[in-house]
Design a protein around this motif. Sequence first.
Motif, PDB file in Angstrom:
ATOM      1  N   LEU A 142      81.357  31.316  42.604  1.00  0.00           N
ATOM      2  CA  LEU A 142      81.149  32.731  42.302  1.00  0.00           C
ATOM      3  C   LEU A 142      81.455  33.197  44.612  1.00  0.00           C
ATOM      4  N   LEU A 143      82.417  33.814  43.969  1.00  0.00           N
ATOM      5  CA  LEU A 143      82.350  34.459  45.428  1.00  0.00           C
ATOM      6  C   LEU A 143      81.671  35.750  44.973  1.00  0.00           C
ATOM      7  N   ILE A 144      80.948  36.459  45.759  1.00  0.00           N
ATOM      8  CA  ILE A 144      80.275  37.311  45.597  1.00  0.00           C
ATOM      9  C   ILE A 144      81.012  38.087  46.785  1.00  0.00           C
ATOM     10  N   ASP A 145      81.491  39.079  46.693  1.00  0.00           N
ATOM     11  CA  ASP A 145      82.148  40.118  48.089  1.00  0.00           C
ATOM     12  C   ASP A 145      81.506  41.832  48.741  1.00  0.00           C
ATOM     13  N   ARG A 146      80.711  41.737  49.060  1.00  0.00           N
ATOM     14  CA  ARG A 146      80.093  42.807  49.585  1.00  0.00           C
ATOM     15  C   ARG A 146      81.794  44.109  50.483  1.00  0.00           C
ATOM     16  N   PHE A 147      82.777  42.950  50.909  1.00  0.00           N
ATOM     17  CA  PHE A 147      84.008  43.691  51.736  1.00  0.00           C
ATOM     18  C   PHE A 147      85.088  43.842  50.675  1.00  0.00           C
ATOM     19  N   ASP A 148      84.881  43.876  49.481  1.00  0.00           N
ATOM     20  CA  ASP A 148      86.640  43.497  49.289  1.00  0.00           C
ATOM     21  C   ASP A 148      86.551  44.459  49.095  1.00  0.00           C
ATOM     22  N   THR A 149      88.649  44.883  49.587  1.00  0.00           N
ATOM     23  CA  THR A 149      88.560  46.034  49.661  1.00  0.00           C
ATOM     24  C   THR A 149      89.065  46.992  48.232  1.00  0.00           C
ATOM     25  N   ARG A 150      89.034  46.632  47.670  1.00  0.00           N
ATOM     26  CA  ARG A 150      88.760  47.328  45.482  1.00  0.00           C
ATOM     27  C   ARG A 150      87.324  47.729  45.512  1.00  0.00           C
ATOM     28  N   GLY A 151      86.364  47.439  46.310  1.00  0.00           N
ATOM     29  CA  GLY A 151      85.017  47.641  46.188  1.00  0.00           C
ATOM     30  C   GLY A 151      84.194  46.438  46.310  1.00  0.00           C
ATOM     31  N   ALA A 152      82.787  46.634  46.228  1.00  0.00           N
ATOM     32  CA  ALA A 152      82.082  45.447  45.772  1.00  0.00           C
ATOM     33  C   ALA A 152      81.914  44.841  44.489  1.00  0.00           C
ATOM     34  N   MET A 153      82.572  43.578  44.692  1.00  0.00           N
ATOM     35  CA  MET A 153      82.765  43.199  43.501  1.00  0.00           C
ATOM     36  C   MET A 153      82.013  41.540  43.460  1.00  0.00           C
ATOM     37  N   ALA A 154      82.183  40.665  42.533  1.00  0.00           N
ATOM     38  CA  ALA A 154      81.369  38.868  41.997  1.00  0.00           C
ATOM     39  C   ALA A 154      82.891  38.865  41.628  1.00  0.00           C
ATOM     40  N   THR A 155      83.220  37.759  41.185  1.00  0.00           N
ATOM     41  CA  THR A 155      84.401  36.939  40.723  1.00  0.00           C
ATOM     42  C   THR A 155      84.029  35.562  40.494  1.00  0.00           C
TER      43      THR A 155
END
Length: 201
Positions: A148-161
């Motif tokens: 589970l990658l919780i990425d506040r800095f994803d270029t698509r917007g804050a995202m959890a994958t």
Amino acid sequence: MTAAMVENDQTSGGRPWDYLLRTWRELDVPEGWCAEIDEERIVLVPPPHAHHNGIAAKVQRRLYRDLPEELEIYQTLGIHVAALGKLYVPDLVVMPSELIDAADPEVNDPMDAAEALLIVEVTSKGNARDDRTKKYRAYARAGVPMYLLIDRFDTRGAMATLFTEPNEDGTYKHSDPVPFGKSLVLPEPFGTTLLMDDFPV
């Protein structure tokens, strides 16, 4: 830890991993920091932002609601990706508690990443690329069933994958990206829904 120190150890007949692991065990790391082994060197990781810790705490609280008794959630747990000679300290690791209980009390050895059922990484601004690439590949290569990658800095917007079904080539077959503000379903053995409407960005 420098590349030169590793090279010197190799010339004296030692193995770089053994030397690095011995050094890692003996490090006196400042409070809040952690040490990882990557690319044949020891890397010190500074304490994360308060929002980073807040997200990890919310995830942990949600996981505990439906977690089977034989599993536990661990913070600051060193895990070893044997195939790549790496040692990471994820934000959260879920694994059977019996493995932790059986660890040698005299030696601070990392746990085998292959034993983890779920690894959670929350990106910080300075290490987001590593979480998306190096750690993604390492956890897949180790056979961690869910990352589970919780990425506040994803270029698509804050995202959890949620990445599932690891391949030996260091990729995951499936990914389920969900933007903050929505809900992400975590399959069995967790069987819970991660609510992200109050995750700080």
